[in-house]
Design a protein around this motif. Structure first.
Motif, PDB file in Angstrom:
ATOM      1  N   ASN A  47      37.843  64.166 -18.087  1.00 36.95           N
ATOM      2  CA  ASN A  47      38.526  64.027 -19.528  1.00 36.95           C
ATOM      3  C   ASN A  47      38.061  64.997 -20.669  1.00 36.95           C
ATOM      4  N   GLU A  48      36.553  65.008 -20.218  1.00 36.29           N
ATOM      5  CA  GLU A  48      35.700  65.818 -21.477  1.00 36.29           C
ATOM      6  C   GLU A  48      34.798  66.773 -20.646  1.00 36.29           C
ATOM      7  N   MET A  49      34.585  67.893 -21.217  1.00 39.33           N
ATOM      8  CA  MET A  49      33.385  68.582 -20.919  1.00 39.33           C
ATOM      9  C   MET A  49      32.655  69.349 -21.963  1.00 39.33           C
ATOM     10  N   ASN A  50      31.395  69.190 -22.186  1.00 40.95           N
ATOM     11  CA  ASN A  50      30.752  69.852 -23.029  1.00 40.95           C
ATOM     12  C   ASN A  50      29.914  71.040 -22.310  1.00 40.95           C
ATOM     13  N   ILE A  51      29.805  72.254 -23.072  1.00 45.54           N
ATOM     14  CA  ILE A  51      29.101  73.375 -22.256  1.00 45.54           C
ATOM     15  C   ILE A  51      28.262  73.956 -23.429  1.00 45.54           C
ATOM     16  N   SER A  52      26.918  74.277 -22.803  1.00 45.72           N
ATOM     17  CA  SER A  52      26.111  75.210 -23.592  1.00 45.72           C
ATOM     18  C   SER A  52      25.643  76.394 -22.672  1.00 45.72           C
ATOM     19  N   LEU A  53      26.071  77.684 -23.195  1.00 48.31           N
ATOM     20  CA  LEU A  53      25.614  78.905 -22.454  1.00 48.31           C
ATOM     21  C   LEU A  53      24.532  79.639 -23.180  1.00 48.31           C
ATOM     22  N   ASP A  54      23.880  80.324 -22.047  1.00 52.93           N
ATOM     23  CA  ASP A  54      23.080  81.313 -22.782  1.00 52.93           C
ATOM     24  C   ASP A  54      23.192  82.547 -21.838  1.00 52.93           C
ATOM     25  N   THR A  55      22.892  83.871 -22.314  1.00 49.41           N
ATOM     26  CA  THR A  55      22.973  85.093 -21.636  1.00 49.41           C
ATOM     27  C   THR A  55      22.131  86.019 -21.832  1.00 49.41           C
ATOM     28  N   LYS A  56      20.830  85.530 -21.778  1.00 43.32           N
ATOM     29  CA  LYS A  56      19.854  86.419 -22.183  1.00 43.32           C
ATOM     30  C   LYS A  56      19.543  87.591 -20.835  1.00 43.32           C
ATOM     31  N   LYS A  57      19.725  87.070 -19.885  1.00 41.96           N
ATOM     32  CA  LYS A  57      19.379  88.099 -18.641  1.00 41.96           C
ATOM     33  C   LYS A  57      20.714  88.116 -17.768  1.00 41.96           C
ATOM     34  N   ASN A  58      21.157  86.806 -17.486  1.00 39.35           N
ATOM     35  CA  ASN A  58      22.337  86.255 -16.659  1.00 39.35           C
ATOM     36  C   ASN A  58      22.656  85.066 -17.229  1.00 39.35           C
ATOM     37  N   LEU A  59      23.724  84.380 -16.684  1.00 37.80           N
ATOM     38  CA  LEU A  59      24.296  83.244 -17.120  1.00 37.80           C
ATOM     39  C   LEU A  59      23.572  82.091 -16.858  1.00 37.80           C
ATOM     40  N   SER A  60      23.118  81.368 -17.818  1.00 39.89           N
ATOM     41  CA  SER A  60      22.343  80.104 -17.954  1.00 39.89           C
ATOM     42  C   SER A  60      23.358  78.973 -18.476  1.00 39.89           C
ATOM     43  N   ALA A  61      23.834  78.066 -17.721  1.00 43.40           N
ATOM     44  CA  ALA A  61      24.608  76.994 -18.471  1.00 43.40           C
ATOM     45  C   ALA A  61      24.018  75.647 -18.141  1.00 43.40           C
ATOM     46  N   GLU A  62      24.369  74.834 -19.118  1.00 45.48           N
ATOM     47  CA  GLU A  62      24.189  73.390 -19.146  1.00 45.48           C
ATOM     48  C   GLU A  62      25.550  72.685 -19.369  1.00 45.48           C
ATOM     49  N   VAL A  63      26.046  72.150 -18.470  1.00 44.79           N
ATOM     50  CA  VAL A  63      27.354  71.421 -18.331  1.00 44.79           C
ATOM     51  C   VAL A  63      27.269  69.924 -18.312  1.00 44.79           C
ATOM     52  N   TRP A  64      27.832  69.326 -19.376  1.00 41.38           N
ATOM     53  CA  TRP A  64      28.026  67.837 -19.160  1.00 41.38           C
ATOM     54  C   TRP A  64      29.574  67.620 -19.309  1.00 41.38           C
ATOM     55  N   TYR A  65      30.054  66.317 -18.194  1.00 42.76           N
ATOM     56  CA  TYR A  65      31.329  66.163 -18.440  1.00 42.76           C
ATOM     57  C   TYR A  65      31.394  64.730 -17.801  1.00 42.76           C
ATOM     58  N   SER A  66      32.637  64.146 -18.365  1.00 44.97           N
ATOM     59  CA  SER A  66      32.973  62.849 -17.935  1.00 44.97           C
ATOM     60  C   SER A  66      33.941  62.634 -16.749  1.00 44.97           C
ATOM     61  N   LEU A  67      33.737  62.036 -15.638  1.00 45.65           N
ATOM     62  CA  LEU A  67      34.619  62.245 -14.677  1.00 45.65           C
ATOM     63  C   LEU A  67      35.062  60.675 -14.192  1.00 45.65           C
ATOM     64  N   ILE A  68      36.445  60.617 -13.951  1.00 44.13           N
ATOM     65  CA  ILE A  68      36.952  59.223 -13.397  1.00 44.13           C
ATOM     66  C   ILE A  68      37.138  59.657 -11.904  1.00 44.13           C
ATOM     67  N   TYR A  69      36.613  58.627 -11.025  1.00 44.64           N
ATOM     68  CA  TYR A  69      36.906  58.703  -9.577  1.00 44.64           C
ATOM     69  C   TYR A  69      38.212  57.983  -9.145  1.00 44.64           C
TER      70      TYR A  69
END
Length: 689
Positions: A304-326
């Motif tokens: 339903n929803e995905m929150n993403i925080s990205l950093d690219t100092k040297k390469n991709l660094s990601a923190e991803v939070w999402y709401s999932l329905i099984y």
């Protein structure tokens, strides 16, 4: 004795040699001549990346200059003379080094100034590229020459006699751009000694990348500083051993500081981030041996929803939070996702509780603390980082993360690429998420504009809903608007902007025919945001891999070797039409999973000829495909099928795109054993006629 006296003495001796001033001026003229020739072609990027011969010549010149300055001191027995003066020999050495440093500084300033003079009309609209040019010349001309000068000076200081020249030749072979001819790396390793030791352009055989830009990074700077520190340390040791430096606390502290700095540069380089390397074959070799024996399935999850925080100092660094329905029919205690194998997962939380996981290739298995039932909601948090390949990148310099690439966790249990057995082509696998997900993205990127299919809400923030995922692009890009359509393109391609409306008009004719004939279950249109980018690499012999369709944006790709394609675009406009048709029917995740890519290629080629004929554009895609031999396979002999298709193509029935034949053929793309089914379908059409 002061440093300036020694500097003047050596400078006068070099001036009296005549040959050295002439060689110095010749090096400047040679570098400037190359810039001028490329300015006539309108190639500001290739002017630099193709100048490795300048580095080759300058490297041997400064290696020999370092040796010559030491030999000059020996000729006049200056070591004996200055050693009688307190700190005299050290001062003399510093004066000798200053001669080389100042001459290198002059080269950097002169070459940069001349480059601006001849290339200004191409680059003035992009100030960040001008900064990159100065950094590039400083890094691969200035610091490279300094490494060579210090190395020559150091070797000649330690070693007397003619043996110094074989060592100089060895250093030259190992540390200049052509070292790849002598040093080889293993097939599956991203670390290469030729890249590590090379102090010049790291990709001497690779054309300028119009999106990524020049290959500069903190890792390259750390490497140059490492190679500068090594000869300085060895000179330090020589002077202490021979009594030219007294062992006091200041000398010891200075030595330790230089040593620590050297080690830190080494560690930084060995544990570096993503840099642009001509390693296209690495990914092909990886997926050629990739295990794809398990079935590819869309997992029963709804996001339903995905929150993403990205950093690219040297390469991709990601923190991803999402709401999932099984939405599975049975309970499960594990979740399966797909994530590109270079993105290494560090941590997984579910409902703020840490859980175990297993990452094997592109497959990520999350092991739950307990079983979950249908319609149960989970809040999942992932942390991961990585990315080395030059097919996709995310670092300080540039970003290319398309929606079809599983840089975000994908609910499709399939790899990022496959290698087609029949043609040995590297095929990208579509991971566009065909769910209407609300995205919130926070991403800061080194002062360069970031472009996305999502609306930008605030500085460094994007938010919105999308059926296809997120595309991010940043680098040497600019945006142009034509007929309310935004085109994101490399700034060096600005002269082709006026051709865009012509292409858009032809595509709109095609979409009108496709929609009125109901060839697809959902209507297609020309999106209002187009990413026209160089996203195909040297191993990509299949041009259709560069163009991908989704409702809110179109990625229109071409090869990275194209830098200034004014005539290229107008000449090959029909190729782009072919690629866009392919994206409508093949590179479109909303249509379902392709079961046989070879069969899909056949479908695309045949349909392309029929569609382009409808708007009076000649096309021979079907015939070219047959002549290429891509469809030959022991699993499905196609001689009889080709004969049937040729007969059908020459009939009047084939011109009726609204006939049930094309709709039935399209359904076969998502079924097993489509080849035999197509034969049966053609036989039915023949019987009806």
């Amino acid at each position: 004795m002061n440093i300036l006296y020694s500097f003047k003495f050596l400078l006068r001796q070099l001036y009296l040699s005549y040959f050295i001033p002439i060689a110095y001026i010749g090096l400047l003229i040679y570098a400037s001549l190359g810039f001028y020739i490329y300015s006539l072609e309108g190639s500001p990027g290739n002017a630099l990346t193709s100048s490795s011969t300048v580095v080759q010549i300058g490297a041997i010149a400064y290696l020999l200059l370092g040796v010559y300055n030491v030999r000059l001191s020996d000729k006049y027995d200056l070591k004996h003379l200055f050693s009688s003066i307190k700190s005299g020999y050290i001062t003399h050495q510093m004066g000798s080094l200053l001669v080389g440093i100042i001459s290198i500084f002059i080269i950097v300033i002169c070459t940069f100034s001349f480059y601006l003079l001849v290339m200004w009309k191409y680059i003035y609209i992009n100030p960040s590229f001008i900064v990159d040019v100065f950094l590039y010349i400083s890094l691969y001309y200035g610091l490279a020459f300094l490494v060579c000068y210090l190395s020559g000076f150091m070797v000649a200081t330690w070693i007397r006699g003619k043996f110094v020249f074989p060592l100089i030749l060895l250093i030259y072979v190992l540390m200049t751009p052509l070292n790849f001819m002598f040093l080889r790396r293993s097939n599956n390793s991203f670390f290469a000694w030729d890249k590590f030791l090379n102090v010049g352009e790291p990709n001497p055989t690779m054309a300028f990348h119009p999106l990524y830009g020049l290959s500069i990074s903190h890792d390259q700077l750390a490497k140059q500083l490492l190679f500068i520190c090594i000869p300085i340390l060895l000179l330090f040791i020589y002077n202490v051993m021979h009594g030219f430096l007294q062992k006091n606390k200041y000398i010891i502290i200075t030595f330790c500081l230089v040593l620590i700095f050297t080690i830190s540069c080494l560690v930084s380089n060995l544990n570096g981030g993503q840099i642009l390397l001509d390693n296209d074959a690495e990914l092909h070799n990886y997926y050629k041996n990739y295990d794809i024996t398990h079935s590819w399935e869309q997992q029963p999850y709804k996001i339903n929803e995905m929150n993403i925080s990205l950093d690219t100092k040297k390469n991709l660094s990601a923190e991803v939070w999402y709401s999932l329905i099984y939405e599975g029919q049975t309970a499960t205690n594990e979740l399966i996702f797909s994530l590109f194998h270079e993105l290494k997962v560090k941590d997984v939380l579910i409902d703020k509780k840490q859980v175990n996981f297993n990452q094997n290739g592109d497959r990520l298995k999350i092991i739950l603390n307990g079983a979950i039932e249908r319609n149960e909601v989970l809040n999942i948090s992932l942390k991961y980082e990585g990315l080395k390949t030059n097919f996709y990148f995310a670092n300080e310099q540039a970003v290319y993360l398309p929606s079809y690439f599983n840089w975000l966790p994908s609910i499709y249990d399939k790899p990022s690429f496959i290698v087609l057995n029949e043609s040995n082509l590297l095929q990208r696998v579509n991971h566009q998420l065909t769910q209407n997900v609300a995205y919130n993205l926070v991403f800061k990127h080194r002062g360069k504009e970031v472009y996305s299919n999502l609306p930008k809400t605030e500085k460094d923030e994007w938010a919105g809903k999308s059926f296809s995922g997120i595309t991010l692009a940043s680098g040497l890009l600019d945006v142009y608007t034509k007929n309310d359509t935004q085109w994101v393109i490399p700034f060096t391609w600005k002269d082709i902007v006026d051709d865009f409306p012509t292409l858009e008009a032809d595509v709109q004719k095609l979409t009108s025919i496709i929609n009125s004939s109901r060839l697809l279950p959902t209507e297609v249109s020309f999106p209002k945001k187009i990413f026209f980018l160089p996203n195909l690499n040297t191993v990509d012999r299949n041009e259709f891999q560069g163009t991908w369709y989704s409702q809110d944006h179109l990625i229109l790709g071409t090869h990275v070797t194209v830098e200034y394609p004014e005539e290229y675009f107008t000449t090959y406009k029909n190729n782009f039409l072919v690629n866009i048709i392919n994206s409508f029917f093949i590179n479109n995740a909303s249509l379902g999973e392709i079961t046989d890519y070879q069969f899909a290629i056949l479908y695309r080629a045949f349909l392309t000829d029929i569609l382009l004929e409808q708007i009076n554009i000649p096309s021979s895609e079907f015939q070219q495909l047959l002549e290429s031999g891509q469809l030959q396979s022991d699993k499905h002999p196609i001689d009889d099928l080709v004969s049937q298709l040729n007969g059908f193509k020459n009939s009047t029935v084939s011109k009726d795109l609204s006939s049930s034949f094309y709709k039935e053929w399209a359904k076969l793309l998502h079924l097993n054993n489509p080849w035999e089914s197509l034969k049966n379908l053609l036989e039915k059409v023949e019987d009806l006629n």
